[in-house]
Scaffold this motif. Structure first.
Motif, PDB file in Angstrom:
ATOM      1  N   ASN A   1      34.124 -19.510  14.163  1.00 29.58           N
ATOM      2  CA  ASN A   1      34.861 -18.488  14.648  1.00 29.58           C
ATOM      3  C   ASN A   1      34.012 -17.333  15.499  1.00 29.58           C
ATOM      4  O   ASN A   1      33.012 -16.927  14.558  1.00 29.58           O
ATOM      5  CB  ASN A   1      35.914 -17.958  13.878  1.00 29.58           C
TER       6      ASN A   1
ATOM      7  N   GLN B   1      36.333 -18.653  24.046  1.00 27.74           N
ATOM      8  CA  GLN B   1      36.776 -17.638  23.814  1.00 27.74           C
ATOM      9  C   GLN B   1      37.103 -17.539  22.121  1.00 27.74           C
ATOM     10  O   GLN B   1      37.077 -16.512  21.815  1.00 27.74           O
ATOM     11  CB  GLN B   1      38.321 -17.707  24.138  1.00 27.74           C
ATOM     12  N   LYS B   2      37.164 -18.642  21.522  1.00 22.84           N
ATOM     13  CA  LYS B   2      37.263 -18.610  19.989  1.00 22.84           C
ATOM     14  C   LYS B   2      36.123 -18.838  19.304  1.00 22.84           C
ATOM     15  O   LYS B   2      35.896 -18.311  18.430  1.00 22.84           O
ATOM     16  CB  LYS B   2      38.343 -19.563  19.694  1.00 22.84           C
TER      17      LYS B   2
END
Ligand code: SAM
Length: 385
Positions: free
Chosen positions: A352, A375-376
Motif C-alpha cells: 500500500n 493510486q493505491k
C-alpha cells in the motif's frame, strides 16, 4: 512485554515468537485464554486423565497450562508452534507432553475435550469443525473461546450446523466462551479448497480454508502480476516467493522463464500445501524446479531449502500476526531477504502506498526504486550491493 501469566495460584512465563521483534505492549495470551482456563479448572475434576485437543492456541498458553493432559495441539501457524515450543521450554514442561499436528494432517483419534480458540478466519473454523466431526462423539465436550466480537450469531450457527447444540457464556473482559454438545452430525463434503482462476495465463488457483485471498486474487498481487514481466530476466535464476499464500506470484514467475527455480515460503501450512498443489495442477513439469517450505520468514533458509542462493525475493508482506496488526513481519522479511540474496540480487515488494516501505528498504539496502505505482499500491525494488 508482560510475560507473566498468574491465574488460580499458578504462574506461567509466556512470550511471543520471535521475541526480539515484538512490541512491548503485546503479550502472549489474552482474556479468552484466561476465561477458558478458569472455566475448565473450575468445572472439570479430572482433566489430566481425559484426552484433550487444543486448536489455534495463539502462542502456546493453553498447551503450557494443560500440558499434564498430554494434549493434541493443532495449528495452521508455524510461528504459533515455535512460540509454543519456546514457552514449554521456558516453563520447564517437557516438549513430549504435547503432540503437535499441523492443519493439513488428518487426525482420527477420538477426543473427550476440545478447547478451541476461535480463529480470525471463519473458513478455518468451518474446516476445523468439519474435521472434528470424525473425532467427536455425543460424550465429547467442545469449548471454544474468543474475543466477544469474533463470536457472532453466524459463528454459533457454524457450531450448530457441524457439531450440535451450542450456547454461549456471558462476556468477561470482552471475551466469551462457546459450549457445544456434539450430536453425531456428519457432512458429505468440505467446502474447501476454494477455487478461482487467473486471467492470463489462466491458472487454476486452489485455496485451503486459511489461505490469504482465498476467494479472489488480492489487488496488491494483481498489480504485481501486471508488472512481473518488467523485472529482470530470471532464466537460470532462483526466486523466493516470500509469504507465498496460494503461490500466485511464484507460479507466474515460474511460467515466465524456462530454467527458473522458485521457492515458495509461508508460515501457514495450508498456504504452502495450496501453493504446492497449484504448481502440480498448473505446471507439473516444473515441480522439480520448485521447493516448498513452511517457515517463519527466511529463518535458517540455507539449511531448509534445496536451493541455497537467491537472486530475487518477491513479497506481498502480511499486516497481521494472529489478531494483531503489525509491520514487524514485513521488516523481518526485508532483513531476511537481504541476508539470503546474492550480491546484485533484488527484493521486489508490493505494498500500500501509505506504508513506509521505501524508507525501510533504503535504511536496509541503501537504495529503493519504484518499479510501478498506481493510486493505491507501489511496487518497490531494492538491490543488495
Ligand atoms: N503472496 C500471496 C499473495 O500475494 O496473494 C500472499 C500475500 S499475504 C499479504 C502475506 C502472506 O504472508 C500470508 O500468506 C501469510 O500467511 C504469510 N506470513 C505471515 N507471517 C509470516 C511469517 N512470519 N513467515 C512467512 N510467511 C508469513
Amino acid at each position: 512485554m508482560n510475560t507473566s501469566l498468574t491465574l488460580l495460584d499458578r504462574n506461567l512465563q509466556l512470550v511471543r515468537y520471535p521475541q526480539d521483534l515484538q512490541h512491548p505492549s503485546w503479550q502472549a495470551w489474552d482474556a479468552a485464554d484466561e476465561y477458558i482456563i478458569e472455566y475448565v479448572e473450575q468445572n472439570f475434576q479430572d482433566i489430566k486423565n481425559q484426552s484433550v485437543s487444543i486448536y489455534n492456541d495463539d502462542f502456546g498458553a493453553l498447551a503450557c497450562w494443560f500440558a499434564d493432559s498430554k494434549p493434541i495441539w493443532v495449528s495452521d501457524s508455524f510461528v504459533a508452534k515455535q512460540s509454543c515450543l519456546v514457552n514449554l521450554q521456558q516453563n520447564n514442561i517437557p516438549i513430549e507432553s504435547v503432540s503437535f499436528y499441523d492443519s493439513v494432517t488428518p487426525i482420527d483419534s477420538p477426543v473427550e475435550v476440545v478447547l478451541l480458540k476461535v480463529p480470525k478466519t471463519t473458513a478455518l473454523l468451518e474446516q476445523q469443525l468439519i474435521d472434528l466431526q470424525a473425532r467427536v462423539s455425543p460424550s465429547t465436550t467442545v469449548i471454544a473461546a474468543g474475543k466477544a466480537n469474533l463470536i457472532q450469531k453466524s459463528t454459533l450457527a457454524l457450531f450448530e450446523k457441524y457439531l450440535g447444540n451450542t450456547t454461549t457464556s456471558l462476556a468477561k473482559k470482552k471475551a466469551r466462551l462457546v459450549f457445544c454438545q456434539p450430536a453425531g452430525i456428519t457432512s458429505d463434503s468440505s467446502l474447501y479448497p476454494t477455487i478461482w482462476f487467473t486471467d492470463k495465463p489462466r491458472f487454476k488457483i486452489s485455496n485451503l480454508a486459511n489461505v490469504f485471498a482465498r476467494q479472489q486474487l488480492d489487488i496488491g498481487a494483481r498489480f504485481m502480476l501486471e508488472h512481473l514481466s518488467k523485472l529482470a530476466n530470471m532464466n537460470n535464476k532462483t526466486v523466493i516467493d516470500l509469504g507465498c499464500g496460494n503461490g500466485v506470484l511464484g507460479l507466474h514467475i515460474l511460467d515466465q522463464s524456462k530454467h527458473i527455480k522458485v521457492v515458495f515460503v509461508d508460515e501457514s501450512y495450508m498456504a504452502v500445501a495450496s501453493a504446492k498443489k497449484n504448481v502440480l495442477v498448473n505446471m507439473a513439469e516444473k515441480e522439480h524446479q520448485c521447493d516448498f517450505i513452511v517457515n517463519n520468514c527466511l529463518d535458517n533458509f540455507t539449511q531448509k531449502s534445496k536451493f541455497t542462493e537467491a537472486d530475487m525475493v518477491l513479497c506481498n508482506p502480511p499486516f497481521h500476526q494472529q489478531n494483531t496488526v503489525t509491520d514487524h513481519i514485513a521488516w523481518q522479511m526485508f532483513k531476511d531477504a537481504k541476508s539470503v540474496l546474492q550480491n546484485g540480487g533484488q527484493l521486489v515488494v508490493v505494498g500500500n502506498r501509505h506504508l513506509d516501505y521505501p524508507n525501510k528498504l533504503k535504511r536496509l539496502f541503501g537504495n529503493a526504486a519504484t518499479v510501478a505505482t498506481n493510486q493505491k499500491f507501489s511496487i518497490l525494488s531494492a538491490t543488495k550491493r
